[in-house]
Write a protein that holds these residues in place. Sequence first.
Motif, mmCIF file in Angstrom:
data_model
loop_
_atom_site.group_PDB
_atom_site.id
_atom_site.type_symbol
_atom_site.label_atom_id
_atom_site.label_comp_id
_atom_site.label_asym_id
_atom_site.label_seq_id
_atom_site.Cartn_x
_atom_site.Cartn_y
_atom_site.Cartn_z
ATOM 1 N N SER A 133 -51.213 -0.736 -10.275
ATOM 2 C CA SER A 133 -51.031 -0.756 -11.725
ATOM 3 C C SER A 133 -49.593 -0.544 -12.157
ATOM 4 N N ALA A 134 -48.780 -0.091 -11.193
ATOM 5 C CA ALA A 134 -47.370 0.229 -11.477
ATOM 6 C C ALA A 134 -47.270 1.286 -12.574
ATOM 7 N N THR A 135 -48.327 2.075 -12.716
ATOM 8 C CA THR A 135 -48.331 3.196 -13.647
ATOM 9 C C THR A 135 -48.893 4.400 -12.923
ATOM 10 N N GLY A 136 -49.173 5.474 -13.656
ATOM 11 C CA GLY A 136 -49.755 6.654 -13.038
ATOM 12 C C GLY A 136 -48.878 7.858 -13.269
ATOM 13 N N SER A 137 -48.858 8.764 -12.308
ATOM 14 C CA SER A 137 -48.124 10.011 -12.483
ATOM 15 C C SER A 137 -46.621 9.809 -12.514
ATOM 16 N N GLY A 138 -46.142 8.738 -11.889
ATOM 17 C CA GLY A 138 -44.707 8.488 -11.840
ATOM 18 C C GLY A 138 -44.019 9.141 -10.673
ATOM 19 N N PHE A 139 -44.748 9.906 -9.849
ATOM 20 C CA PHE A 139 -44.177 10.570 -8.692
ATOM 21 C C PHE A 139 -44.367 9.724 -7.441
ATOM 22 N N SER A 140 -43.391 9.791 -6.552
ATOM 23 C CA SER A 140 -43.491 9.133 -5.268
ATOM 24 C C SER A 140 -44.160 10.084 -4.277
ATOM 25 N N ARG A 141 -44.296 9.615 -3.025
ATOM 26 C CA ARG A 141 -44.932 10.435 -1.989
ATOM 27 C C ARG A 141 -44.157 10.287 -0.684
ATOM 28 N N ALA A 142 -43.882 11.396 -0.029
ATOM 29 C CA ALA A 142 -43.197 11.373 1.264
ATOM 30 C C ALA A 142 -44.250 11.353 2.365
ATOM 31 N N ARG A 143 -44.179 10.326 3.205
ATOM 32 C CA ARG A 143 -45.156 10.178 4.299
ATOM 33 C C ARG A 143 -44.737 11.049 5.468
ATOM 34 N N GLU A 144 -45.673 11.855 5.934
ATOM 35 C CA GLU A 144 -45.424 12.710 7.089
ATOM 36 C C GLU A 144 -46.536 12.479 8.102
ATOM 37 N N GLY A 145 -46.555 13.240 9.181
ATOM 38 C CA GLY A 145 -47.632 13.115 10.152
ATOM 39 C C GLY A 145 -47.475 11.978 11.143
ATOM 40 N N PHE A 146 -46.237 11.533 11.389
ATOM 41 C CA PHE A 146 -45.977 10.537 12.434
ATOM 42 C C PHE A 146 -44.697 10.946 13.154
ATOM 43 N N ASP A 147 -44.346 10.232 14.219
ATOM 44 C CA ASP A 147 -43.171 10.596 15.011
ATOM 45 C C ASP A 147 -41.907 10.182 14.264
ATOM 46 N N VAL A 148 -41.524 11.012 13.297
ATOM 47 C CA VAL A 148 -40.400 10.690 12.422
ATOM 48 C C VAL A 148 -39.114 10.513 13.222
ATOM 49 N N VAL A 149 -38.833 11.431 14.116
ATOM 50 C CA VAL A 149 -37.549 11.430 14.829
ATOM 51 C C VAL A 149 -37.365 10.155 15.653
ATOM 52 N N SER A 150 -38.401 9.738 16.380
ATOM 53 C CA SER A 150 -38.291 8.523 17.205
ATOM 54 C C SER A 150 -38.096 7.286 16.340
ATOM 55 N N TRP A 151 -38.891 7.181 15.270
ATOM 56 C CA TRP A 151 -38.754 6.033 14.378
ATOM 57 C C TRP A 151 -37.407 6.042 13.675
ATOM 58 N N GLN A 152 -36.967 7.201 13.265
ATOM 59 C CA GLN A 152 -35.678 7.311 12.592
ATOM 60 C C GLN A 152 -34.552 6.813 13.492
ATOM 61 N N LYS A 153 -34.581 7.230 14.741
ATOM 62 C CA LYS A 153 -33.537 6.817 15.685
ATOM 63 C C LYS A 153 -33.612 5.321 15.965
ATOM 64 N N ASP A 154 -34.819 4.799 16.115
ATOM 65 C CA ASP A 154 -34.981 3.372 16.404
ATOM 66 C C ASP A 154 -34.519 2.503 15.235
ATOM 67 N N VAL A 155 -34.854 2.910 14.025
ATOM 68 C CA VAL A 155 -34.425 2.144 12.851
ATOM 69 C C VAL A 155 -32.920 2.279 12.654
ATOM 70 N N HIS A 156 -32.409 3.490 12.780
ATOM 71 C CA HIS A 156 -30.970 3.730 12.598
ATOM 72 C C HIS A 156 -30.146 2.943 13.610
ATOM 73 N N ASP A 157 -30.618 2.889 14.859
ATOM 74 C CA ASP A 157 -29.863 2.224 15.922
ATOM 75 C C ASP A 157 -30.176 0.741 16.057
ATOM 76 N N GLY A 158 -31.105 0.238 15.245
ATOM 77 C CA GLY A 158 -31.380 -1.197 15.227
ATOM 78 C C GLY A 158 -32.378 -1.695 16.245
ATOM 79 N N ARG A 159 -33.064 -0.793 16.947
ATOM 80 C CA ARG A 159 -34.051 -1.250 17.928
ATOM 81 C C ARG A 159 -35.342 -1.722 17.247
ATOM 82 N N LYS A 160 -35.619 -1.156 16.071
ATOM 83 C CA LYS A 160 -36.770 -1.582 15.288
ATOM 84 C C LYS A 160 -36.320 -1.736 13.840
ATOM 85 N N THR A 161 -37.076 -2.520 13.082
ATOM 86 C CA THR A 161 -36.738 -2.711 11.679
ATOM 87 C C THR A 161 -37.494 -1.717 10.807
#
Length: 362
Positions: A133-161
């Motif tokens: 609806s592109a409406t609602g509370s107006g707040f975003s949400r931070a996704r947690e509960g996954f291997d943040v550090v590995s994904w962060q490094k892979d995206v930062h270093d260009g191994r994954k998009t």
Amino acid sequence: MRKYAKHWRDSASLIVAARNEGNARDTDGFNYKVLVFKRTERTSYLPNHIVFPGGAFDPQDDSPRWLSLLAQQHVPEAAVRSVTTVSGCRPYILQTTSDDTLDRNISVRLCALRECFEELGVLLVANKIEEASATGSGFSRAREGFDVVSWQKDVHDGRKTFLELYSELGETPDLWGLYEWSTWITPTYFPKKRFETAFFLAALDKIPSVFPEKFEVEEYMWASPRTLLEAHTEGNLWLAPPQAYELERLSYVHDIDALVQFASKRKFHGTTPFCPVMYNTSDGSVGTLPGDDMYPKEFDFLTDNADVNKYVHLSMQEFADLVQNLHRVEHRGINSQTYLHNGPPVDGHLHVCGKNTGLSKL
């Protein structure tokens, strides 16, 4: 090639505000904090400065695969169009040209989301009900509960998009919760390292975990706008000029719900780019901004100010007395700024001197 590609790089920055635990007010009356970090000495741009997460535009931000992902996730076309429907002044960074695959209102937001994740490990995702609806509370949400550090490094270093991450998690990038906030262009007296940076604002209902990227991030902090400004004035940290200006006008809004309400409505006013035009005076330097009588009427963002030293015999006060309309920042040192603005806020935005009207629960 885009019009200004040989003069500066495009970039995006994200102001992340998060509600205090239990909606508690601090001693200054704020019920939210803002996320910033200190750049390491090794970074090529603004080393040791305190900044919001952000960085340069990357080709992956303009990939047509993003539209395919949104379609696969059954995001309605009307919801996608709502991101691109903006009126008012448009800075060049948000103008879509024949060289672009995606609408720039989408791709530049994706840049801001990606940089926030690469630098601080905070992944913002759309709330499933709100994305339709592109409406609602107006707040975003931070996704947690996954291997943040590995994904962060892979995206930062260009191994994954970055797109692969959203696809793997089955999440939608929160284009709707990123509110167009401002655009800043590096002044012309920094010809070798210029950026046009689109700033967005996102609000969270709680403070998420942060995972700082070691090469770029010396330290991070959550603090209220007033706390950060006071630390800057006292010389305990060094805010980059756009960050200082944005925190100054945020400092007059103490309630995160009022901030979200304001930001969600302001998008319809557009954004005038701010590229400070500098003047030297006998006791410091002055950066003029749109609306100031000393700001060039037809500024092309490329031409150096020929009058930069015309008023060196005057004090900043004497220089201000020459004109009627003021919108400027007076610099007496790297940690000493005074903001002057005696006119209405540009584009219906927050006033840097706190002269705001129509806001509830400030």
